[in-house]
Design a protein around this motif. Structure first.
Motif, PDB file in Angstrom:
ATOM      1  N   LYS A   3      36.375 120.718  88.291  1.00 25.89           N
ATOM      2  CA  LYS A   3      36.593 120.048  86.650  1.00 25.89           C
ATOM      3  C   LYS A   3      37.953 119.486  86.994  1.00 25.89           C
ATOM      4  O   LYS A   3      38.863 119.819  86.450  1.00 25.89           O
ATOM      5  N   GLY A   4      38.208 118.207  87.777  1.00 25.13           N
ATOM      6  CA  GLY A   4      39.439 117.521  87.912  1.00 25.13           C
ATOM      7  C   GLY A   4      40.220 117.896  89.128  1.00 25.13           C
ATOM      8  O   GLY A   4      39.624 118.843  89.912  1.00 25.13           O
ATOM      9  N   GLY A   5      41.424 117.187  89.454  1.00 19.12           N
ATOM     10  CA  GLY A   5      42.130 117.650  90.479  1.00 19.12           C
ATOM     11  C   GLY A   5      41.563 116.734  91.625  1.00 19.12           C
ATOM     12  O   GLY A   5      40.444 116.427  91.682  1.00 19.12           O
ATOM     13  N   SER A   6      42.319 116.711  92.651  1.00 18.61           N
ATOM     14  CA  SER A   6      42.009 116.241  94.041  1.00 18.61           C
ATOM     15  C   SER A   6      41.568 117.162  95.089  1.00 18.61           C
ATOM     16  O   SER A   6      41.292 116.656  96.025  1.00 18.61           O
ATOM     17  N   ALA A   7      41.758 118.142  94.646  1.00 23.09           N
ATOM     18  CA  ALA A   7      41.475 119.294  95.724  1.00 23.09           C
ATOM     19  C   ALA A   7      40.794 120.468  94.726  1.00 23.09           C
ATOM     20  O   ALA A   7      41.220 120.824  93.895  1.00 23.09           O
ATOM     21  N   MET A  54      43.083 121.576  91.769  1.00 25.04           N
ATOM     22  CA  MET A  54      44.430 121.266  92.406  1.00 25.04           C
ATOM     23  C   MET A  54      44.740 119.899  92.605  1.00 25.04           C
ATOM     24  O   MET A  54      43.989 119.094  92.769  1.00 25.04           O
ATOM     25  N   SER A  55      46.012 119.761  92.673  1.00 25.96           N
ATOM     26  CA  SER A  55      46.281 118.579  93.428  1.00 25.96           C
ATOM     27  C   SER A  55      46.572 118.686  94.964  1.00 25.96           C
ATOM     28  O   SER A  55      46.627 119.759  95.135  1.00 25.96           O
ATOM     29  N   LYS A  56      46.470 117.637  95.622  1.00 27.18           N
ATOM     30  CA  LYS A  56      46.724 117.892  97.083  1.00 27.18           C
ATOM     31  C   LYS A  56      47.948 118.396  97.544  1.00 27.18           C
ATOM     32  O   LYS A  56      48.193 118.972  98.344  1.00 27.18           O
ATOM     33  N   LYS A  57      48.976 118.226  96.734  1.00 24.67           N
ATOM     34  CA  LYS A  57      50.166 118.670  96.788  1.00 24.67           C
ATOM     35  C   LYS A  57      50.469 120.095  96.695  1.00 24.67           C
ATOM     36  O   LYS A  57      50.981 120.986  97.331  1.00 24.67           O
ATOM     37  N   GLN A  58      49.657 120.735  95.639  1.00 27.31           N
ATOM     38  CA  GLN A  58      49.526 122.099  95.288  1.00 27.31           C
ATOM     39  C   GLN A  58      48.883 122.964  96.433  1.00 27.31           C
ATOM     40  O   GLN A  58      49.312 123.862  96.881  1.00 27.31           O
ATOM     41  N   LEU A  59      47.853 122.261  96.765  1.00 27.80           N
ATOM     42  CA  LEU A  59      47.058 122.788  97.955  1.00 27.80           C
ATOM     43  C   LEU A  59      47.904 123.020  99.226  1.00 27.80           C
ATOM     44  O   LEU A  59      47.756 123.695 100.107  1.00 27.80           O
ATOM     45  N   ALA A  60      48.579 121.663  99.362  1.00 29.55           N
ATOM     46  CA  ALA A  60      49.623 121.942 100.811  1.00 29.55           C
ATOM     47  C   ALA A  60      50.609 122.745 100.598  1.00 29.55           C
ATOM     48  O   ALA A  60      50.831 123.585 101.672  1.00 29.55           O
ATOM     49  N   ALA A  61      51.161 123.082  99.408  1.00 34.41           N
ATOM     50  CA  ALA A  61      52.075 124.292  99.214  1.00 34.41           C
ATOM     51  C   ALA A  61      51.623 125.663  99.577  1.00 34.41           C
ATOM     52  O   ALA A  61      52.420 126.676 100.246  1.00 34.41           O
ATOM     53  N   ILE A  62      50.313 125.899  98.952  1.00 37.16           N
ATOM     54  CA  ILE A  62      49.512 127.065  99.648  1.00 37.16           C
ATOM     55  C   ILE A  62      49.572 127.162 100.950  1.00 37.16           C
ATOM     56  O   ILE A  62      49.836 128.055 101.659  1.00 37.16           O
ATOM     57  N   LYS A  63      49.150 126.042 101.731  1.00 35.99           N
ATOM     58  CA  LYS A  63      48.834 126.073 103.211  1.00 35.99           C
ATOM     59  C   LYS A  63      50.253 126.262 103.949  1.00 35.99           C
ATOM     60  O   LYS A  63      50.224 126.848 105.057  1.00 35.99           O
ATOM     61  N   ALA A  64      51.291 125.986 103.202  1.00 33.59           N
ATOM     62  CA  ALA A  64      52.549 126.127 103.773  1.00 33.59           C
ATOM     63  C   ALA A  64      53.207 127.451 103.742  1.00 33.59           C
ATOM     64  O   ALA A  64      54.303 127.728 104.086  1.00 33.59           O
ATOM     65  N   GLY A  65      52.511 128.126 102.971  1.00 29.56           N
ATOM     66  CA  GLY A  65      53.036 129.723 102.833  1.00 29.56           C
ATOM     67  C   GLY A  65      53.611 129.781 101.483  1.00 29.56           C
ATOM     68  O   GLY A  65      54.159 130.895 101.285  1.00 29.56           O
ATOM     69  N   LYS A  66      53.411 128.973 100.438  1.00 26.39           N
ATOM     70  CA  LYS A  66      54.011 129.230  99.265  1.00 26.39           C
ATOM     71  C   LYS A  66      53.473 130.442  98.524  1.00 26.39           C
ATOM     72  O   LYS A  66      52.101 130.369  98.662  1.00 26.39           O
ATOM     73  N   PRO A  67      54.125 131.419  97.814  1.00 24.66           N
ATOM     74  CA  PRO A  67      53.326 132.482  97.162  1.00 24.66           C
ATOM     75  C   PRO A  67      52.286 131.798  96.078  1.00 24.66           C
ATOM     76  O   PRO A  67      52.341 130.707  95.488  1.00 24.66           O
TER      77      PRO A  67
END
Length: 205
Positions: free
Chosen positions: A145-149, A108-121
């Protein structure tokens, strides 16, 4: 107690749930013929052939993307859609996974991971058929295999999944195939000291 063909007070026949898989099939447990597969999942022989071939195709390098993209609307492949429908049907017919914890690695991207940590479904499978593994190392390999997270999802149950290790082109991945209809809620997130992996623990809804 209800016996064969027992009905509820509303007159509807109760379907007896198949025994849960306590682990991947091994040795004599593995269906060797279409007839044995049909008996194992509870279908006609022709249905068993169609479903088996769809699951086998899903585990190939080309079939995985074709079928998932068809479910996510990323392509208009009639073949991909049909194969995905057959694979979903296999999950529906087969005994469900009951052998313990499974892992799914997703870059994942760091942005996607941050969204999960913020409570996004969260949807580990992105609303499509998803491969989980009973081996943490396998999931970590895919997460890398790719992604920054590098994210590893962890679930204790898979009520909409079934082992396909005995069908897969890559049996060593110890795969549990999970339906696009599986939904999860995040229970906790952790990063092990010195590890590049973020573990997202989920619970089935």
């Amino acid at each position: 107690m209800g016996g064969r063909g027992a009905t509820s007070s509303h007159g509807k026949t109760k379907t007896k749930e198949k025994p849960r898989q306590k682990g991947h099939l091994t040795g004599d447990q593995i269906p060797k013929t279409p007839e044995e597969t049909a008996k194992y999942i509870g279908s006609t022989v022709q249905e068993a052939k169609d479903m088996y071939n769809a699951v086998k195709t899903f585990t190939s390098n080309s079939g995985y993307g074709l079928m998932r993209d068809a479910q996510m609307g990323k392509n208009q492949s009639a073949t991909g859609k049909k194969l995905a429908e057959q694979a979903e049907k296999y999950i529906d017919h087969a005994p469900k996974w009951g052998g313990g914890v499974t892992y799914r690695g997703v870059p994942m991207s760091k942005k996607q991971l941050a969204a999960i940590k913020a409570g996004k479904p969260v949807d580990p499978g992105l609303s499509a058929l998803a491969s989980w593994s009973t081996q943490e190392g396998t999931a970590r390999g895919f997460a890398s295999k790719g992604g920054s997270a590098h994210v590893v999802f962890v679930s204790q149950t898979q009520n909409k999944g079934t082992s396909i290790k005995h069908i897969s082109h890559y049996a060593h991945e110890n795969e549990v195939l999970v339906s696009k209809n599986a939904k999860y809620t995040v229970t906790s997130i952790s990063t092990k000291p010195g590890s590049p992996y973020t573990y997202v623990y989920v619970k089935e809804n």
